[in-house]
Design an enzyme around this catalytic site. Structure first.
Site, PDB file in Angstrom:
ATOM      1  N   TYR A   1      76.844 -71.139 -48.427  1.00 34.07           N
ATOM      2  CA  TYR A   1      76.123 -71.735 -49.549  1.00 34.07           C
ATOM      3  C   TYR A   1      77.092 -71.949 -50.716  1.00 34.07           C
ATOM      4  O   TYR A   1      77.870 -71.042 -51.054  1.00 34.07           O
ATOM      5  CB  TYR A   1      74.984 -70.794 -49.945  1.00 34.07           C
ATOM      6  CG  TYR A   1      74.268 -71.190 -51.206  1.00 34.07           C
ATOM      7  CD1 TYR A   1      73.484 -72.338 -51.249  1.00 34.07           C
ATOM      8  CD2 TYR A   1      74.384 -70.424 -52.356  1.00 34.07           C
ATOM      9  CE1 TYR A   1      72.831 -72.707 -52.420  1.00 34.07           C
ATOM     10  CE2 TYR A   1      73.728 -70.784 -53.528  1.00 34.07           C
ATOM     11  CZ  TYR A   1      72.965 -71.929 -53.546  1.00 34.07           C
ATOM     12  OH  TYR A   1      72.326 -72.282 -54.705  1.00 34.07           O
TER      13      TYR A   1
ATOM     14  N   ARG B   1      64.208 -51.753 -67.135  1.00 27.16           N
ATOM     15  CA  ARG B   1      65.421 -52.179 -66.429  1.00 27.16           C
ATOM     16  C   ARG B   1      65.726 -51.196 -65.306  1.00 27.16           C
ATOM     17  O   ARG B   1      66.135 -51.569 -64.218  1.00 27.16           O
ATOM     18  CB  ARG B   1      66.616 -52.309 -67.384  1.00 27.16           C
ATOM     19  CG  ARG B   1      67.939 -52.489 -66.636  1.00 27.16           C
ATOM     20  CD  ARG B   1      69.095 -53.027 -67.479  1.00 27.16           C
ATOM     21  NE  ARG B   1      69.176 -52.493 -68.811  1.00 27.16           N
ATOM     22  CZ  ARG B   1      69.541 -51.230 -69.111  1.00 27.16           C
ATOM     23  NH1 ARG B   1      69.870 -50.379 -68.168  1.00 27.16           N
ATOM     24  NH2 ARG B   1      69.561 -50.837 -70.374  1.00 27.16           N
TER      25      ARG B   1
ATOM     26  N   ASP C   1      73.258 -63.284 -45.190  1.00 25.38           N
ATOM     27  CA  ASP C   1      72.343 -64.025 -46.056  1.00 25.38           C
ATOM     28  C   ASP C   1      71.259 -64.600 -45.138  1.00 25.38           C
ATOM     29  O   ASP C   1      71.510 -65.520 -44.360  1.00 25.38           O
ATOM     30  CB  ASP C   1      73.117 -65.127 -46.789  1.00 25.38           C
ATOM     31  CG  ASP C   1      72.232 -65.934 -47.742  1.00 25.38           C
ATOM     32  OD1 ASP C   1      71.006 -65.974 -47.531  1.00 25.38           O
ATOM     33  OD2 ASP C   1      72.778 -66.541 -48.677  1.00 25.38           O
TER      34      ASP C   1
ATOM     35  N   LYS D   1      63.303 -68.997 -52.356  1.00 26.16           N
ATOM     36  CA  LYS D   1      63.047 -69.948 -51.278  1.00 26.16           C
ATOM     37  C   LYS D   1      61.779 -69.545 -50.513  1.00 26.16           C
ATOM     38  O   LYS D   1      60.709 -69.565 -51.066  1.00 26.16           O
ATOM     39  CB  LYS D   1      64.289 -70.047 -50.387  1.00 26.16           C
ATOM     40  CG  LYS D   1      65.617 -70.152 -51.181  1.00 26.16           C
ATOM     41  CD  LYS D   1      65.749 -71.414 -52.015  1.00 26.16           C
ATOM     42  CE  LYS D   1      66.932 -71.424 -52.991  1.00 26.16           C
ATOM     43  NZ  LYS D   1      68.249 -71.081 -52.442  1.00 26.16           N
TER      44      LYS D   1
HETATM   45  C1  LIG Z   1      69.533 -70.678 -52.957  1.00 21.10           C
HETATM   46  C2  LIG Z   1      70.426 -69.867 -52.127  1.00 21.10           C
HETATM   47  C3  LIG Z   1      71.158 -68.797 -52.664  1.00 21.10           C
HETATM   48  C4  LIG Z   1      71.178 -68.493 -54.151  1.00 21.10           C
HETATM   49  O1  LIG Z   1      69.952 -68.052 -54.630  1.00 21.10           O
HETATM   50  P1  LIG Z   1      69.388 -68.336 -56.105  1.00 21.10           P
HETATM   51  O2  LIG Z   1      68.035 -67.714 -56.071  1.00 21.10           O
HETATM   52  O3  LIG Z   1      69.390 -69.812 -56.305  1.00 21.10           O
HETATM   53  O4  LIG Z   1      70.321 -67.668 -57.061  1.00 21.10           O
HETATM   54  C5  LIG Z   1      71.926 -68.038 -51.805  1.00 21.10           C
HETATM   55  N1  LIG Z   1      71.986 -68.311 -50.482  1.00 21.10           N
HETATM   56  C6  LIG Z   1      71.307 -69.324 -49.933  1.00 21.10           C
HETATM   57  C7  LIG Z   1      71.412 -69.574 -48.466  1.00 21.10           C
HETATM   58  C8  LIG Z   1      70.504 -70.142 -50.727  1.00 21.10           C
HETATM   59  O5  LIG Z   1      69.839 -71.172 -50.172  1.00 21.10           O
END
Ligand SMILES: *Cc1c(COP(=O)(O)O)cnc(C)c1O
Length: 388
Positions: A106, A53, A179, A204
């Site tokens: 988001y 961890r 982000d 993603k």
């Molecule tokens: C999917 C997404 C998140 C969240 O991420 P997870 O891996 O699903 O927890 C945050 N910001 C954006 C722009 C996203 O597309």
């Protein structure tokens, strides 16, 4: 060697943190599936490893790679994008603080800030950050601790000027978080434009193959490294070694994938603009897009990524018919993988913001354009639009 010794993007993506194994010479750093490490006498750690961890060599390799490709000083890897966001906000905000975010953030980010952090006395205001005068007024009025930017946004593909927002945040003593999930570090490096912290859902494009859930924080400098590193260990939402290993593998091909995603999306955006069933194509690469000039300035030349949304004629029913009718595009949440996905944000990814100020239009369909052959993608969308 030429004079320019700073490695370019793919060289960093392929080599940063990826030293061949010292003992065997294995070119790919090993997957260290171990929760704990033998101590040579109490406290006699080998290379500092004690418990996974706190630190794991595979995760460390990924963190070095992430820091390099975003141009940051530190990176921290988490079990999901939201786990990364949670650690960031817990480390850097306290009851009474305010977070200023875009009014189309988001849905999961908004839910975390609104429903979870709201309960603990952290306030938030959601405004249109694409308009820098609105952003300036909101920052002056609310004196936020954190300004949270997404660009391009999910799912409306709105574009926020990172450099300008960074300047406003810095003047007000706020932390600018960007982000960068949609753009990816190949197309946009927010730290070079003044951001303090970059967030990724590595689920993603960085993972890129729809086979891992993960998140990351990349820090511009040392300022918040101790607090965030402490929270990563203290709250413990770390990525598993296998997830870290898969993410590293994905990142090595990020540039070639994103080029193809961008090329395919640009071609589809141009073709769909003229379709009679399509009211609007939301894609920052189109000159008609309100954020085109800013996107062209802050993203890599001539590329705008693989995400787009369309608004169809005929409202909710038409949108739902479209997402039910594609054969190459798979109806699924998530995005950024090599395969094309289609989804209906209103009832799927953004259902959690129904009834709030962040509700998305009912005729909106989001496309994550994959790297299949573009003529097949266009033929698929055309036959599905014909069913509306
Ligand atoms: C999917 C997404 C998140 C969240 O991420 P997870 O891996 O699903 O927890 C945050 N910001 C954006 C722009 C996203 O597309």
């Amino acid at each position: 060697m030429t004079e320019n010794t700073t490695p370019s993007f793919s060289t960093k993506a392929i080599h940063a943190g990826q030293e061949p194994d010292a003992r065997t010479g294995a070119v790919i750093p090993p997957l260290h599936m171990s929760s704990t490490y033998k101590q040579d006498g109490v406290g006699g750690f080998r290379s500092g490893y004690e418990y996974s961890r706190s630190a794991n060599p595979t995760r460390d390799a990924l963190q070095a790679q992430l820091a390099a490709i975003e141009g940051g000083a530190h990176a921290f890897s988490f079990a999901s994008g939201l786990a990364a966001e949670d650690a960031l906000l817990r480390a850097l905000t306290a009851p009474g603080d305010t977070i200023l975010l875009g009014n189309d953030a988001y849905g999961g980010t908004f839910r975390l800030i609104n429903a979870v952090f709201g309960q603990w006395g952290v306030k938030h205001f959601a405004v249109d950050l694409t308009d820098t005068s609105t952003a300036a007024d909101a920052i002056a009025a609310h004196r936020p601790k954190v300004v949270w930017v997404e660009t391009p946004t999910n799912p409306l593909l709105n574009v926020v000027d990172i450099r300008e927002t960074a300047r406003l945040a810095r003047e007000a003593g706020a932390i600018l978080v960007v982000d960068n999930t949609f753009a990816t570090p190949y197309l946009q490096n927010p730290i070079s434009q003044g951001a303090d912290i970059v967030v990724h859902s590595v689920t993603k494009y960085l993972g890129g193959h729809s086979d891992v859930v993960g998140g990351a924080l990349i820090l511009a400098d040392d300022t918040h490294a101790e607090a965030i590193g402490y929270m990563q260990n203290a709250a413990g939402a770390v990525s598993s070694p296998f997830d870290a290993w898969l993410t590293m593998r994905g990142i090595k091909t990020l540039a070639v994938r994103v080029k193809q995603h961008s090329e395919n999306a640009a071609a589809l955006a141009a073709a769909l603009t003229d379709h009679p069933k399509v009211e609007t194509v939301l894609y920052p690469g189109l000159e008609s897009h309100p954020g085109h000039a800013v996107a062209a300035r802050q993203m890599r030349e001539g590329m705008f990524g693989g995400m787009m949304s369309i608004q169809v004629a005929g409202g909710r029913e038409a949108a739902r018919t479209l997402v039910d009718s594609t054969k190459v595009f798979t109806l699924a949440e998530s995005l950024g993988g090599i395969e094309s996905l289609i989804e209906y944000p209103y009832d799927m990814t953004h259902a959690s913001v129904q009834g709030t100020d962040l509700e998305v239009p009912a005729n909106l369909v989001r496309l994550s354009v994959g790297i299949e052959d573009v003529e097949d993608l266009l033929a698929d969308l055309t036959q599905a639009l014909d069913r509306i």
